[in-house]
Design a protein around this motif. Structure first.
Motif, short mmCIF file in Angstrom:
data_model
loop_
_atom_site.label_atom_id
_atom_site.label_comp_id
_atom_site.label_asym_id
_atom_site.label_seq_id
_atom_site.Cartn_x
_atom_site.Cartn_y
_atom_site.Cartn_z
N GLY A 1 0.81 -1.21 0.00
CA GLY A 1 0.00 0.00 0.00
C GLY A 1 0.85 1.26 0.00
O GLY A 1 0.56 2.21 -0.73
N ILE A 2 1.91 1.26 0.80
CA ILE A 2 2.80 2.42 0.85
C ILE A 2 3.50 2.62 -0.48
O ILE A 2 3.63 3.75 -0.97
N LEU A 3 3.95 1.53 -1.11
CA LEU A 3 4.60 1.64 -2.41
C LEU A 3 3.65 2.20 -3.46
O LEU A 3 4.02 3.09 -4.24
N LEU A 4 2.43 1.70 -3.49
CA LEU A 4 1.46 2.19 -4.47
C LEU A 4 1.07 3.64 -4.21
O LEU A 4 0.98 4.45 -5.15
N LEU A 5 0.86 3.99 -2.96
CA LEU A 5 0.51 5.36 -2.62
C LEU A 5 1.67 6.32 -2.93
O LEU A 5 1.47 7.38 -3.53
N GLY A 6 2.87 5.92 -2.55
CA GLY A 6 4.04 6.75 -2.83
C GLY A 6 4.27 6.95 -4.31
O GLY A 6 4.58 8.06 -4.77
N THR A 7 4.12 5.89 -5.09
CA THR A 7 4.28 5.99 -6.54
C THR A 7 3.22 6.90 -7.15
O THR A 7 3.53 7.73 -8.01
N SER A 8 1.99 6.78 -6.69
CA SER A 8 0.91 7.63 -7.20
C SER A 8 1.16 9.10 -6.88
O SER A 8 1.00 9.97 -7.74
N ILE A 9 1.59 9.37 -5.66
CA ILE A 9 1.87 10.76 -5.26
C ILE A 9 3.04 11.32 -6.08
O ILE A 9 2.98 12.46 -6.54
N LEU A 10 4.06 10.51 -6.29
CA LEU A 10 5.21 10.96 -7.08
C LEU A 10 4.80 11.27 -8.51
O LEU A 10 5.22 12.29 -9.07
N ILE A 11 3.95 10.45 -9.10
CA ILE A 11 3.49 10.70 -10.47
C ILE A 11 2.68 11.98 -10.54
O ILE A 11 2.85 12.78 -11.47
N ILE A 12 1.82 12.23 -9.56
CA ILE A 12 1.02 13.46 -9.55
C ILE A 12 1.92 14.69 -9.42
O ILE A 12 1.73 15.68 -10.12
N ILE A 13 2.91 14.63 -8.54
CA ILE A 13 3.83 15.76 -8.35
C ILE A 13 4.62 16.05 -9.62
O ILE A 13 4.73 17.21 -10.05
N VAL A 14 5.15 15.01 -10.25
CA VAL A 14 5.92 15.21 -11.48
C VAL A 14 5.04 15.77 -12.58
O VAL A 14 5.45 16.65 -13.34
N ASP A 15 3.80 15.30 -12.67
CA ASP A 15 2.88 15.81 -13.68
C ASP A 15 2.56 17.29 -13.45
O ASP A 15 2.56 18.08 -14.39
N LEU A 16 2.31 17.66 -12.20
CA LEU A 16 2.04 19.07 -11.89
C LEU A 16 3.24 19.96 -12.20
O LEU A 16 3.09 21.04 -12.77
N LEU A 17 4.44 19.50 -11.82
CA LEU A 17 5.64 20.28 -12.11
C LEU A 17 5.89 20.42 -13.61
O LEU A 17 6.26 21.49 -14.08
N SER A 18 5.66 19.36 -14.36
CA SER A 18 5.86 19.44 -15.81
C SER A 18 4.86 20.39 -16.45
O SER A 18 5.20 21.12 -17.39
N ASN A 19 3.62 20.41 -15.94
CA ASN A 19 2.64 21.36 -16.46
C ASN A 19 3.05 22.80 -16.16
O ASN A 19 2.91 23.68 -17.01
N ILE A 20 3.55 23.05 -14.96
CA ILE A 20 3.99 24.40 -14.59
C ILE A 20 5.16 24.83 -15.47
O ILE A 20 5.17 25.95 -16.01
#
Length: 62
Positions: free
Chosen positions: A37-56
């Protein structure tokens, strides 16, 4: 592993994906659901952060 790798980035992406998949599969095999669960949650959060940064960054250079 990726066959027919044409760029170094593709090779590293394949290695990273394989490593994360290996860790997750081992945790599932050992029935260590908290770490899965921690691995999946951490990976999902990392993907969201990278996506937001790339959009900015994309909007700044447009």
């Amino acid at each position: 592993m990726i066959l027919g790798v044409t760029r170094n980035e593709e090779l590293f992406e394949g290695i990273g994906e394989s490593f994360l998949q290996l860790i997750t599969l081992h945790q599932v095999a050992w029935r260590n659901w908290e770490k899965v669960g921690i691995l999946l949650l951490g990976t999902s959060i990392l993907i969201i952060i990278v996506d937001l940064l790339s959009n900015i960054i994309r909007k700044k250079f447009k």
